[in-house]
Motif scaffolding. Sequence first.
Motif, mmCIF file in Angstrom:
data_model
loop_
_atom_site.group_PDB
_atom_site.id
_atom_site.type_symbol
_atom_site.label_atom_id
_atom_site.label_comp_id
_atom_site.label_asym_id
_atom_site.label_seq_id
_atom_site.Cartn_x
_atom_site.Cartn_y
_atom_site.Cartn_z
ATOM 1 N N ASP A 88 -27.813 33.412 -26.869
ATOM 2 C CA ASP A 88 -28.010 34.130 -25.607
ATOM 3 C C ASP A 88 -28.827 35.404 -25.752
ATOM 4 O OD1 ASP A 88 -26.554 32.182 -24.271
ATOM 5 O OD2 ASP A 88 -24.682 33.309 -24.364
ATOM 6 N N VAL A 89 -28.454 36.262 -26.693
ATOM 7 C CA VAL A 89 -29.147 37.554 -26.833
ATOM 8 C C VAL A 89 -30.598 37.345 -27.247
ATOM 9 C CG1 VAL A 89 -29.214 39.741 -28.081
ATOM 10 C CG2 VAL A 89 -27.028 38.836 -27.285
ATOM 11 N N MET A 90 -30.836 36.439 -28.181
ATOM 12 C CA MET A 90 -32.213 36.175 -28.615
ATOM 13 C C MET A 90 -33.042 35.633 -27.448
ATOM 14 S SD MET A 90 -34.535 36.411 -30.873
ATOM 15 C CE MET A 90 -33.711 36.705 -32.420
ATOM 16 N N ARG A 91 -32.458 34.777 -26.633
ATOM 17 C CA ARG A 91 -33.179 34.232 -25.475
ATOM 18 C C ARG A 91 -33.551 35.360 -24.510
ATOM 19 N NH1 ARG A 91 -29.947 30.379 -24.358
ATOM 20 N NH2 ARG A 91 -28.712 31.556 -22.871
ATOM 21 N N GLU A 92 -32.625 36.298 -24.276
ATOM 22 C CA GLU A 92 -32.921 37.429 -23.377
ATOM 23 C C GLU A 92 -34.055 38.283 -23.933
ATOM 24 O OE1 GLU A 92 -31.672 37.276 -20.485
ATOM 25 O OE2 GLU A 92 -30.005 35.930 -20.899
ATOM 26 N N ILE A 93 -34.031 38.541 -25.241
ATOM 27 C CA ILE A 93 -35.093 39.332 -25.879
ATOM 28 C C ILE A 93 -36.432 38.622 -25.721
ATOM 29 C CG2 ILE A 93 -35.972 40.186 -28.088
ATOM 30 C CD1 ILE A 93 -32.951 40.557 -28.900
ATOM 31 N N ARG A 94 -36.439 37.324 -25.942
ATOM 32 C CA ARG A 94 -37.681 36.547 -25.834
ATOM 33 C C ARG A 94 -38.162 36.429 -24.390
ATOM 34 N NH1 ARG A 94 -39.456 37.878 -30.466
ATOM 35 N NH2 ARG A 94 -38.512 36.791 -32.226
ATOM 36 N N TYR A 95 -37.232 36.393 -23.428
ATOM 37 C CA TYR A 95 -37.642 36.449 -22.018
ATOM 38 C C TYR A 95 -38.436 37.730 -21.778
ATOM 39 C CZ TYR A 95 -34.406 32.723 -20.309
ATOM 40 O OH TYR A 95 -33.742 31.547 -20.039
ATOM 41 N N LEU A 96 -37.905 38.848 -22.267
ATOM 42 C CA LEU A 96 -38.585 40.131 -22.101
ATOM 43 C C LEU A 96 -39.958 40.091 -22.768
ATOM 44 C CD1 LEU A 96 -38.668 43.095 -21.221
ATOM 45 C CD2 LEU A 96 -37.388 43.658 -23.302
ATOM 46 N N ASP A 97 -40.012 39.595 -23.996
ATOM 47 C CA ASP A 97 -41.298 39.492 -24.702
ATOM 48 C C ASP A 97 -42.302 38.654 -23.912
ATOM 49 O OD1 ASP A 97 -40.255 40.975 -26.817
ATOM 50 O OD2 ASP A 97 -39.889 39.226 -28.094
ATOM 51 N N LYS A 98 -41.841 37.543 -23.377
ATOM 52 C CA LYS A 98 -42.716 36.639 -22.629
ATOM 53 C C LYS A 98 -43.259 37.323 -21.375
ATOM 54 C CE LYS A 98 -44.610 32.656 -21.589
ATOM 55 N NZ LYS A 98 -45.872 32.342 -22.254
ATOM 56 N N LEU A 99 -42.411 38.054 -20.666
ATOM 57 C CA LEU A 99 -42.864 38.757 -19.464
ATOM 58 C C LEU A 99 -43.895 39.831 -19.792
ATOM 59 C CD1 LEU A 99 -39.500 39.082 -17.499
ATOM 60 C CD2 LEU A 99 -41.322 37.383 -17.181
ATOM 61 N N ILE A 100 -43.668 40.563 -20.880
ATOM 62 C CA ILE A 100 -44.628 41.593 -21.302
ATOM 63 C C ILE A 100 -45.947 40.933 -21.713
ATOM 64 C CG2 ILE A 100 -45.119 43.427 -22.980
ATOM 65 C CD1 ILE A 100 -42.990 44.227 -20.860
ATOM 66 N N ASP A 101 -45.873 39.785 -22.412
ATOM 67 C CA ASP A 101 -47.094 39.045 -22.772
ATOM 68 C C ASP A 101 -47.868 38.642 -21.517
ATOM 69 O OD1 ASP A 101 -46.526 39.198 -25.469
ATOM 70 O OD2 ASP A 101 -45.949 37.079 -25.681
ATOM 71 N N GLU A 102 -47.154 38.139 -20.512
ATOM 72 C CA GLU A 102 -47.809 37.719 -19.269
ATOM 73 C C GLU A 102 -48.475 38.911 -18.583
ATOM 74 O OE1 GLU A 102 -44.858 35.665 -16.943
ATOM 75 O OE2 GLU A 102 -44.865 33.924 -18.284
ATOM 76 N N LEU A 103 -47.808 40.058 -18.603
ATOM 77 C CA LEU A 103 -48.390 41.278 -18.033
ATOM 78 C C LEU A 103 -49.686 41.623 -18.758
ATOM 79 C CD1 LEU A 103 -47.994 43.717 -16.056
ATOM 80 C CD2 LEU A 103 -46.856 44.876 -17.962
ATOM 81 N N ALA A 104 -49.642 41.620 -20.080
ATOM 82 C CA ALA A 104 -50.813 41.970 -20.889
ATOM 83 C C ALA A 104 -51.956 40.967 -20.715
ATOM 84 C CB ALA A 104 -50.423 42.085 -22.360
ATOM 85 N N LYS A 105 -51.614 39.741 -20.354
ATOM 86 C CA LYS A 105 -52.647 38.723 -20.144
ATOM 87 C C LYS A 105 -53.238 38.776 -18.743
ATOM 88 C CE LYS A 105 -51.047 35.571 -23.687
ATOM 89 N NZ LYS A 105 -50.176 34.425 -23.991
ATOM 90 N N GLY A 106 -52.775 39.729 -17.929
ATOM 91 C CA GLY A 106 -53.370 39.928 -16.621
ATOM 92 C C GLY A 106 -52.755 39.142 -15.485
ATOM 93 N N LYS A 107 -51.625 38.521 -15.734
ATOM 94 C CA LYS A 107 -50.962 37.746 -14.687
ATOM 95 C C LYS A 107 -50.500 38.685 -13.559
ATOM 96 C CE LYS A 107 -48.214 33.548 -14.957
ATOM 97 N NZ LYS A 107 -47.094 32.857 -15.556
ATOM 98 N N ALA A 108 -50.510 38.198 -12.336
ATOM 99 C CA ALA A 108 -50.070 38.987 -11.185
ATOM 100 C C ALA A 108 -48.563 39.234 -11.266
ATOM 101 C CB ALA A 108 -50.413 38.254 -9.895
ATOM 102 N N MET A 109 -48.122 40.415 -10.808
ATOM 103 C CA MET A 109 -46.700 40.766 -10.889
ATOM 104 C C MET A 109 -45.812 39.769 -10.153
ATOM 105 S SD MET A 109 -45.977 43.228 -12.919
ATOM 106 C CE MET A 109 -44.329 43.748 -12.513
#
Length: 115
Positions: A88-109
């Motif tokens: 569970d905790v690792m999945r939550e951390i990776r969710y956060l990482d994935k969202l930050i990656d999407e932000l950095a890739k220019g995806k719309a909020m």
Amino acid sequence: MSHRIYSTSVASVYPLYVQKAQRKGRSKAEVDRIFHWLTGHDAESLAAELATGVTFEDFFIRAPALNPDRRLIRGVVCGVRVEEIEEDVMREIRYLDKLIDELAKGKAMDKILRA
């Protein structure tokens, strides 16, 4: 098995998330919005958690209201499909990482926040 990231303070990684976003023309406010959406923290409670040096494990365990739509987050982070992570905790951390990656890739909020 406990991963090292579990005992790492969120405050030590947070500036790296902000730097990653800013290098790609995004803002600290957008990083904060991701944190708020994912965890249910508001600006005040997020700042308080960062100030205490909370670990990633405790940060997600104590999150006020994990967003149920976070389960819609799919894709690969660090070579692992986030939807297949069992801890569970690792999945939550990776969710956060994935969202930050999407932000950095220019995806719309609205897309990042699964609106």
